[in-house]
Enzyme design. Sequence first.
Site, PDB file in Angstrom:
ATOM      1  N   PRO A   1     -95.315   2.272  -8.413  1.00  0.00           N
ATOM      2  CA  PRO A   1     -94.059   2.989  -8.625  1.00  0.00           C
ATOM      3  C   PRO A   1     -94.193   3.926  -9.818  1.00  0.00           C
ATOM      4  CG  PRO A   1     -93.844   0.687  -9.267  1.00  0.00           C
ATOM      5  CD  PRO A   1     -95.194   0.844  -8.653  1.00  0.00           C
ATOM      6  N   HIS A   2     -93.575   5.100  -9.719  1.00  0.00           N
ATOM      7  CA  HIS A   2     -93.689   6.062 -10.807  1.00  0.00           C
ATOM      8  C   HIS A   2     -92.480   6.988 -10.809  1.00  0.00           C
ATOM      9  CE1 HIS A   2     -95.706   7.706  -7.245  1.00  0.00           C
ATOM     10  NE2 HIS A   2     -95.277   8.886  -7.645  1.00  0.00           N
ATOM     11  N   ALA A   3     -92.237   7.564 -11.985  1.00  0.00           N
ATOM     12  CA  ALA A   3     -91.103   8.471 -12.137  1.00  0.00           C
ATOM     13  C   ALA A   3     -91.297   9.327 -13.382  1.00  0.00           C
ATOM     14  CB  ALA A   3     -89.801   7.672 -12.263  1.00  0.00           C
TER      15      ALA A   3
END
Length: 154
Positions: free
Chosen positions: A65-67
């Site tokens: 997951p990344h942002a």
Amino acid sequence: MDLFTILKPEAVKVVSAASSKKRLLHAIGELTESAYGLDSARVVEALLERENLGPTGVGHGVALPHARMPGLDSVIGAFILLEKPVDFSAVDRQPVDIAFALFAPEDAGVEHLKALALVSRTLRESSVCTKLRANPDPSTLFSILTENKNVQAA
């Protein structure tokens, strides 16, 4: 760039129970708040927005997951090993027990992509994942993740 510059020991945790993908993302939010001072609710919101574009479960029990987050100066990471895997809508439909979350400054371009490539390459090695799954101690996990200084970002 190497994992030692992205991840700090306080951002590595073993979670005994996360009942769902959303609970795992909340655990990541709590971990980044305690390790980096990021607002947990904003982290979860950013991760959920990214997941709505497409799941970040890359297969073989691994999720990335990344942002992008306002207020960051560089890419940072958080690692969670789950004692009990959860459904993460991964490409291979296998449940996830390894999650390495990345957060980049809003204006990070290549740096964010290099970090994703580095983490992906590291966790694509089955021997690394086997070691991670066999060592449910945060300091040992940090050592395993950061021991290979020769793995560099593209």
